[in-house]
Design a protein around this motif. Structure first.
Motif, PDB file in Angstrom:
ATOM      1  N   GLY A  47       0.815  -1.217   0.000  1.00  0.00           N
ATOM      2  CA  GLY A  47       0.000   0.000   0.000  1.00  0.00           C
ATOM      3  C   GLY A  47       0.846   1.262   0.000  1.00  0.00           C
ATOM      4  N   SER A  51       1.195   3.965  -3.105  1.00  0.00           N
ATOM      5  CA  SER A  51       0.879   5.379  -2.916  1.00  0.00           C
ATOM      6  C   SER A  51       2.027   6.281  -3.361  1.00  0.00           C
ATOM      7  CB  SER A  51       0.529   5.659  -1.453  1.00  0.00           C
ATOM      8  OG  SER A  51       1.685   5.552  -0.645  1.00  0.00           O
ATOM      9  N   GLU A  52       3.238   5.771  -3.344  1.00  0.00           N
ATOM     10  CA  GLU A  52       4.396   6.561  -3.778  1.00  0.00           C
ATOM     11  C   GLU A  52       4.655   6.449  -5.273  1.00  0.00           C
ATOM     12  OE1 GLU A  52       6.375   8.673  -2.171  1.00  0.00           O
ATOM     13  OE2 GLU A  52       5.187   8.430  -0.359  1.00  0.00           O
ATOM     14  N   ARG A  54       4.044   6.747  -9.062  1.00  0.00           N
ATOM     15  CA  ARG A  54       3.258   7.536 -10.003  1.00  0.00           C
ATOM     16  C   ARG A  54       3.672   7.133 -11.409  1.00  0.00           C
ATOM     17  NH1 ARG A  54       4.777  13.324  -7.882  1.00  0.00           N
ATOM     18  NH2 ARG A  54       5.209  12.552  -5.836  1.00  0.00           N
TER      19      ARG A  54
END
Length: 67
Positions: A47, A51-52, A54
């Motif tokens: 998770g 989230s980091e 991109r």
């Protein structure tokens, strides 16, 4: 050194801290996590990693048509 790197790299370095702590406790203290703890740890790391992460933005090429 954090000010010399971008926030994504710093975040990825920080999420590795629990991994190194688990490895250190296993090597020095012979203390191992349970299967449920390992699965929970992997889900948290997944998770945080997602989230980091991109996706790279693709630059649109502006081709002019000859019409």
């Amino acid at each position: 050194m954090q000010k010399f790197t971008n926030p994504t790299h710093a975040g990825l370095i920080f999420i590795m801290e629990p991994v190194f702590a688990a490895m250190t406790s296993a090597v020095w203290e012979h203390e191992y996590m349970s299967y449920a703890g390992t699965i929970g740890c992997l889900l948290i790391l997944l998770g945080m990693g997602l989230s980091e992460w991109r996706p790279k933005k693709h630059k649109k090429s502006h081709k002019t048509s000859s019409f």
